[in-house]
Design a protein around this motif. Structure first.
Motif, PDB file in Angstrom:
ATOM      1  N   VAL A   1      44.075  33.968  51.954  1.00 55.59           N
ATOM      2  CA  VAL A   1      43.645  35.350  51.751  1.00 55.59           C
ATOM      3  C   VAL A   1      44.079  35.838  50.373  1.00 55.59           C
ATOM      4  O   VAL A   1      43.317  36.517  49.671  1.00 55.59           O
ATOM      5  CB  VAL A   1      44.189  36.269  52.873  1.00 55.59           C
ATOM      6  N   ALA A   2      45.281  35.487  49.952  1.00 51.27           N
ATOM      7  CA  ALA A   2      45.781  35.919  48.646  1.00 51.27           C
ATOM      8  C   ALA A   2      44.874  35.442  47.507  1.00 51.27           C
ATOM      9  O   ALA A   2      44.653  36.168  46.538  1.00 51.27           O
ATOM     10  CB  ALA A   2      47.201  35.414  48.440  1.00 51.27           C
ATOM     11  N   GLU A   3      44.339  34.234  47.620  1.00 47.64           N
ATOM     12  CA  GLU A   3      43.417  33.714  46.600  1.00 47.64           C
ATOM     13  C   GLU A   3      42.139  34.525  46.553  1.00 47.64           C
ATOM     14  O   GLU A   3      41.633  34.846  45.483  1.00 47.64           O
ATOM     15  CB  GLU A   3      43.054  32.256  46.901  1.00 47.64           C
ATOM     16  N   ILE A   4      41.624  34.847  47.721  1.00 47.16           N
ATOM     17  CA  ILE A   4      40.364  35.590  47.810  1.00 47.16           C
ATOM     18  C   ILE A   4      40.546  37.004  47.293  1.00 47.16           C
ATOM     19  O   ILE A   4      39.728  37.511  46.522  1.00 47.16           O
ATOM     20  CB  ILE A   4      39.839  35.584  49.264  1.00 47.16           C
ATOM     21  N   VAL A   5      41.630  37.650  47.679  1.00 48.92           N
ATOM     22  CA  VAL A   5      41.907  39.014  47.220  1.00 48.92           C
ATOM     23  C   VAL A   5      42.069  39.015  45.699  1.00 48.92           C
ATOM     24  O   VAL A   5      41.522  39.875  45.010  1.00 48.92           O
ATOM     25  CB  VAL A   5      43.145  39.605  47.925  1.00 48.92           C
ATOM     26  N   ALA A   6      42.789  38.050  45.153  1.00 50.34           N
ATOM     27  CA  ALA A   6      42.972  37.962  43.701  1.00 50.34           C
ATOM     28  C   ALA A   6      41.626  37.785  42.998  1.00 50.34           C
ATOM     29  O   ALA A   6      41.375  38.391  41.948  1.00 50.34           O
ATOM     30  CB  ALA A   6      43.906  36.811  43.356  1.00 50.34           C
ATOM     31  N   GLU A   7      40.758  36.987  43.588  1.00 51.78           N
ATOM     32  CA  GLU A   7      39.429  36.773  43.017  1.00 51.78           C
ATOM     33  C   GLU A   7      38.635  38.076  43.026  1.00 51.78           C
ATOM     34  O   GLU A   7      37.998  38.435  42.038  1.00 51.78           O
ATOM     35  CB  GLU A   7      38.706  35.691  43.821  1.00 51.78           C
ATOM     36  N   MET A   8      38.688  38.802  44.140  1.00 53.89           N
ATOM     37  CA  MET A   8      37.969  40.074  44.239  1.00 53.89           C
ATOM     38  C   MET A   8      38.545  41.100  43.261  1.00 53.89           C
ATOM     39  O   MET A   8      37.799  41.856  42.635  1.00 53.89           O
ATOM     40  CB  MET A   8      38.019  40.607  45.667  1.00 53.89           C
ATOM     41  N   GLN A   9      39.842  41.103  43.103  1.00 47.07           N
ATOM     42  CA  GLN A   9      40.471  42.066  42.205  1.00 47.07           C
ATOM     43  C   GLN A   9      40.237  41.728  40.738  1.00 47.07           C
ATOM     44  O   GLN A   9      40.440  42.575  39.879  1.00 47.07           O
ATOM     45  CB  GLN A   9      41.968  42.159  42.499  1.00 47.07           C
ATOM     46  N   SER A  10      39.796  40.528  40.447  1.00 48.28           N
ATOM     47  CA  SER A  10      39.510  40.166  39.060  1.00 48.28           C
ATOM     48  C   SER A  10      38.211  40.793  38.553  1.00 48.28           C
ATOM     49  O   SER A  10      37.954  40.789  37.360  1.00 48.28           O
ATOM     50  CB  SER A  10      39.447  38.642  38.913  1.00 48.28           C
ATOM     51  N   ILE A  11      37.415  41.326  39.467  1.00 47.95           N
ATOM     52  CA  ILE A  11      36.186  42.017  39.078  1.00 47.95           C
ATOM     53  C   ILE A  11      36.576  43.380  38.526  1.00 47.95           C
ATOM     54  O   ILE A  11      37.317  44.124  39.164  1.00 47.95           O
ATOM     55  CB  ILE A  11      35.250  42.199  40.298  1.00 47.95           C
ATOM     56  N   PRO A  12      36.093  43.765  37.336  1.00 45.66           N
ATOM     57  CA  PRO A  12      36.433  45.076  36.778  1.00 45.66           C
ATOM     58  C   PRO A  12      36.099  46.210  37.754  1.00 45.66           C
ATOM     59  O   PRO A  12      35.087  46.170  38.446  1.00 45.66           O
ATOM     60  CB  PRO A  12      35.563  45.168  35.522  1.00 45.66           C
ATOM     61  N   ALA A  13      36.962  47.209  37.791  1.00 49.53           N
ATOM     62  CA  ALA A  13      36.802  48.334  38.728  1.00 49.53           C
ATOM     63  C   ALA A  13      35.432  48.985  38.606  1.00 49.53           C
ATOM     64  O   ALA A  13      34.863  49.431  39.603  1.00 49.53           O
ATOM     65  CB  ALA A  13      37.903  49.356  38.501  1.00 49.53           C
ATOM     66  N   ALA A  14      34.877  49.019  37.421  1.00 47.32           N
ATOM     67  CA  ALA A  14      33.563  49.639  37.214  1.00 47.32           C
ATOM     68  C   ALA A  14      32.466  48.922  37.992  1.00 47.32           C
ATOM     69  O   ALA A  14      31.423  49.508  38.276  1.00 47.32           O
ATOM     70  CB  ALA A  14      33.219  49.650  35.729  1.00 47.32           C
TER      71      ALA A  14
END
Length: 84
Positions: free
Chosen positions: A49-62
């Protein structure tokens, strides 16, 4: 545009060629169907899950609206924006 180091091969329909894909699992959990040879070269694996969350969070907030529909996980009791 974003670059993820996808675990290849990655199969998806042509209509989703430009879609952002989060590989939650790798390979196929069945992988013994006689009619399908798509993932014979890969062993099935659940990603952390930590890998997936990190991947999702790498997308710019915009650009988070691109995956807004999967931003909330009520069954887990948290929102992606709450995780660090």
């Amino acid at each position: 545009m974003y670059f993820f180091d996808y675990n290849q091969p990655l199969f998806r329909p042509p209509s989703e060629a430009h879609s952002l894909i989060f590989q939650i699992t790798l390979g196929c959990s069945q992988n013994n169907c006689t009619f399908c040879g798509m993932y014979k070269m890969k062993n099935f694996k659940l990603r952390l899950v930590a890998e997936i969350v990190a991947e999702m969070q790498s997308i710019p907030a915009a650009d988070h609206s691109a995956f807004q529909s999967c931003n909330e996980y009520p069954q887990l009791g948290w929102k992606l924006s709450e995780r660090s």
